[in-house]
Scaffold this motif. Sequence first.
Motif, PDB file in Angstrom:
ATOM      1  N   LYS A 416       0.835  -1.206   0.000  1.00  0.00           N
ATOM      2  CA  LYS A 416       0.000   0.000   0.000  1.00  0.00           C
ATOM      3  C   LYS A 416       0.867   1.252   0.000  1.00  0.00           C
ATOM      4  CE  LYS A 416      -3.584   0.121   2.748  1.00  0.00           C
ATOM      5  NZ  LYS A 416      -4.415   0.011   3.963  1.00  0.00           N
ATOM      6  N   VAL A 417       1.954   1.206   0.759  1.00  0.00           N
ATOM      7  CA  VAL A 417       2.869   2.347   0.801  1.00  0.00           C
ATOM      8  C   VAL A 417       3.540   2.540  -0.558  1.00  0.00           C
ATOM      9  CG1 VAL A 417       4.979   3.247   1.844  1.00  0.00           C
ATOM     10  CG2 VAL A 417       3.267   2.095   3.269  1.00  0.00           C
ATOM     11  N   ALA A 418       3.936   1.428  -1.184  1.00  0.00           N
ATOM     12  CA  ALA A 418       4.685   1.513  -2.440  1.00  0.00           C
ATOM     13  C   ALA A 418       3.814   1.948  -3.614  1.00  0.00           C
ATOM     14  CB  ALA A 418       5.324   0.159  -2.746  1.00  0.00           C
ATOM     15  N   LEU A 419       2.572   1.434  -3.688  1.00  0.00           N
ATOM     16  CA  LEU A 419       1.774   1.612  -4.898  1.00  0.00           C
ATOM     17  C   LEU A 419       0.451   2.327  -4.676  1.00  0.00           C
ATOM     18  CD1 LEU A 419       2.306  -1.885  -6.580  1.00  0.00           C
ATOM     19  CD2 LEU A 419       3.484   0.263  -7.080  1.00  0.00           C
ATOM     20  N   GLY A 420       0.114   2.641  -3.435  1.00  0.00           N
ATOM     21  CA  GLY A 420      -1.146   3.321  -3.192  1.00  0.00           C
ATOM     22  C   GLY A 420      -2.330   2.384  -3.212  1.00  0.00           C
ATOM     23  N   LEU A 421      -3.514   2.955  -3.469  1.00  0.00           N
ATOM     24  CA  LEU A 421      -4.758   2.217  -3.283  1.00  0.00           C
ATOM     25  C   LEU A 421      -5.450   1.824  -4.579  1.00  0.00           C
ATOM     26  CD1 LEU A 421      -6.280   4.287  -0.328  1.00  0.00           C
ATOM     27  CD2 LEU A 421      -4.749   2.303  -0.235  1.00  0.00           C
ATOM     28  N   ARG A 422      -4.819   2.039  -5.714  1.00  0.00           N
ATOM     29  CA  ARG A 422      -5.489   1.724  -6.974  1.00  0.00           C
ATOM     30  C   ARG A 422      -4.696   0.793  -7.880  1.00  0.00           C
ATOM     31  NH1 ARG A 422      -8.783   7.176  -8.917  1.00  0.00           N
ATOM     32  NH2 ARG A 422      -9.506   7.801  -6.840  1.00  0.00           N
ATOM     33  N   THR A 423      -3.521   0.380  -7.430  1.00  0.00           N
ATOM     34  CA  THR A 423      -2.641  -0.442  -8.259  1.00  0.00           C
ATOM     35  C   THR A 423      -2.211  -1.675  -7.488  1.00  0.00           C
ATOM     36  OG1 THR A 423      -1.816   1.520  -9.401  1.00  0.00           O
ATOM     37  CG2 THR A 423      -0.493  -0.478  -9.580  1.00  0.00           C
ATOM     38  N   GLY A 424      -2.308  -2.836  -8.126  1.00  0.00           N
ATOM     39  CA  GLY A 424      -1.880  -4.077  -7.497  1.00  0.00           C
ATOM     40  C   GLY A 424      -0.411  -4.349  -7.739  1.00  0.00           C
ATOM     41  N   GLY A 425       0.235  -4.952  -6.750  1.00  0.00           N
ATOM     42  CA  GLY A 425       1.632  -5.344  -6.879  1.00  0.00           C
ATOM     43  C   GLY A 425       1.751  -6.718  -7.508  1.00  0.00           C
ATOM     44  N   LEU A 426       2.665  -6.876  -8.456  1.00  0.00           N
ATOM     45  CA  LEU A 426       2.842  -8.120  -9.199  1.00  0.00           C
ATOM     46  C   LEU A 426       4.289  -8.578  -9.091  1.00  0.00           C
ATOM     47  CD1 LEU A 426       2.386 -10.276 -11.465  1.00  0.00           C
ATOM     48  CD2 LEU A 426       2.575  -8.405 -13.120  1.00  0.00           C
ATOM     49  N   PHE A 427       4.468  -9.771  -8.590  1.00  0.00           N
ATOM     50  CA  PHE A 427       5.774 -10.433  -8.571  1.00  0.00           C
ATOM     51  C   PHE A 427       5.661 -11.676  -9.448  1.00  0.00           C
ATOM     52  CE2 PHE A 427       5.328  -8.143  -4.625  1.00  0.00           C
ATOM     53  CZ  PHE A 427       6.580  -7.633  -4.331  1.00  0.00           C
ATOM     54  N   ALA A 428       6.678 -11.983 -10.231  1.00  0.00           N
ATOM     55  CA  ALA A 428       6.606 -13.150 -11.096  1.00  0.00           C
ATOM     56  C   ALA A 428       7.985 -13.726 -11.324  1.00  0.00           C
ATOM     57  CB  ALA A 428       5.958 -12.798 -12.431  1.00  0.00           C
ATOM     58  N   THR A 429       8.010 -15.031 -11.578  1.00  0.00           N
ATOM     59  CA  THR A 429       9.285 -15.709 -11.789  1.00  0.00           C
ATOM     60  C   THR A 429       9.760 -15.624 -13.231  1.00  0.00           C
ATOM     61  OG1 THR A 429       8.037 -17.780 -12.022  1.00  0.00           O
ATOM     62  CG2 THR A 429       9.052 -17.337  -9.878  1.00  0.00           C
ATOM     63  N   ASP A 430       8.907 -15.174 -14.156  1.00  0.00           N
ATOM     64  CA  ASP A 430       9.380 -14.986 -15.532  1.00  0.00           C
ATOM     65  C   ASP A 430       8.646 -13.834 -16.183  1.00  0.00           C
ATOM     66  OD1 ASP A 430       7.213 -16.098 -17.549  1.00  0.00           O
ATOM     67  OD2 ASP A 430       7.319 -17.556 -15.917  1.00  0.00           O
ATOM     68  N   ASP A 431       9.294 -13.256 -17.184  1.00  0.00           N
ATOM     69  CA  ASP A 431       8.783 -12.056 -17.836  1.00  0.00           C
ATOM     70  C   ASP A 431       7.478 -12.314 -18.579  1.00  0.00           C
ATOM     71  OD1 ASP A 431      11.020 -10.764 -16.894  1.00  0.00           O
ATOM     72  OD2 ASP A 431      12.120 -10.903 -18.792  1.00  0.00           O
TER      73      ASP A 431
END
Length: 531
Positions: A416-431
């Motif tokens: 929430k601190v990094a991206l705010g309240l309208r954007t989801g955080g995405l982590f992935a093992t490949d592009d």
Amino acid sequence: MQEGLLVSGASVFRSAQPTRGVEPELPVIPTALVEVDVVQRWRDGVPGATAVFDGETGPDLASAAEPFSVDPDVLSAIGASASAGDAKAFPLRSGGTGWVVGVGSGEPEKWRAAGAALARAVRERLTGITDTESEPGDLGDASDADYLQVRLPDDAGEELIGELTLGLALGGYRFKVTGEPAPPRLRKVLLVAPEGADVEPLREAVRRARELAAATALARDLANAPSNVKDPAWFTGVAVELAGPIANLTATVRDEKWLTDNGFGGILAVGGGSSRPPRLLQLDYRPQDATGPHLVLVGKGITFDTGGISLKPADGMHLMRTDMSGGAAVIGALLTIARLGLPVKVTGLVPSAENHVSGTAYRPGDVVRHYGGKTTEVGNTDAEGRMVLADAMAYAVEQLQPDLLVDVATLTGAMKVALGLRTGGLFATDDELAEQITDAGGRVGETWWRMPLLEDHADAVEGSLSDLKQTPAGPGGVTAALFLREFAEGVRWAHLDIAGPARADRDYSEVTVGGTGFAARTLAELAASLG
């Protein structure tokens, strides 16, 4: 029926809801959405809406006024503008109501905002009419406002139609627990196509958009339901009931005995402090024409989160009824995937528990053994989401042989601190997987930002007293993702942190206050892109 199982699709649903005294009666779930159809003729006397576009010297009021046979000065007098989502009503000489709504320069996403604004404005008007008596010369009565026709521009295509339908379906969403009768609502909208347009592709775009909206709306319903009703048995039981009539979809719920017998230590630890035991929901969609990879979706299903012994502050704790938003997104997505008949094999897993405080709650310093054998030293009982997800992910890898594994959760305040309240955080093992998810979100109006799996912090997840540390030092969103990666076991995997956009404190575009249903449409669209 096998002990510990509650199954739909091939057998019978039995409610697992225990009796706990007098509880409120919830609105009907799923919330009914507005019907939308595409027609070829503008109908005189029917409440209608037209778009106000940006013109060369300001809003093009003349074009917006033409279908109503009114002078553009009338629209100017009511303050009509081209600002996306600015909806205004005015009385017609023939009686009834006309509407104009701004769409800016007409990009498809502006039509989503316009549809949402219209739906909200009609809802507010209907509510006002039922609260007050109509006077001569007002904007009509309730009977002329629960349906609407919207004039489409000449260049209306499937993308624009889909965005408008999403806005109309979701903008007027309302979930309120009350003893009062349900208020009137917008029930049907006719989209008037340009002359000569082929309406069948447009109707298919409407059908698909309404299904995506249904995924979002159900996820909102589940998130907004109060936790004195919504325990793990109720939460997973609703999914069983809704899955029952849908072809090729089977729902199975495993209870605490089955979880104990099969070694789901993370789910059991988190749920151990509550008198309402945990559950594991499995949704299996198996179409006969399935092609492509097997997609497994895992959603965090914490029906209420006190933080456990690492107790949360009182301020804001009431919002923790939405801590199962990831699980709700998975449920909404699976139902929509099945109703659309997508030719792809998809499994949904929702580990569900209530993180409470009691003499049986798990403690900081405990070592928990997850499904499959990995152990975790607990650092903070409020980091419970990764504990239940770890069990479900390990089970998915060992038992389901996924080609793609995606988890979604309201996981870290750091996101929430990094991206705010309208954007989801995405982590992935490949592009490629990261791009597939980002693109899927873009097509359905949900924004994702890829975050790094920083290898410099990977060793921080390693434990000394156990295999893993639950809450290592370092950037909180990153280390949480690195912890979960340990349970993906080399499968192509993505982690979606929706701690920010899962809740909203005000309306905007198609989003309404409360649970937002964020990620449900992205997951359904991801599945569609794989078939």
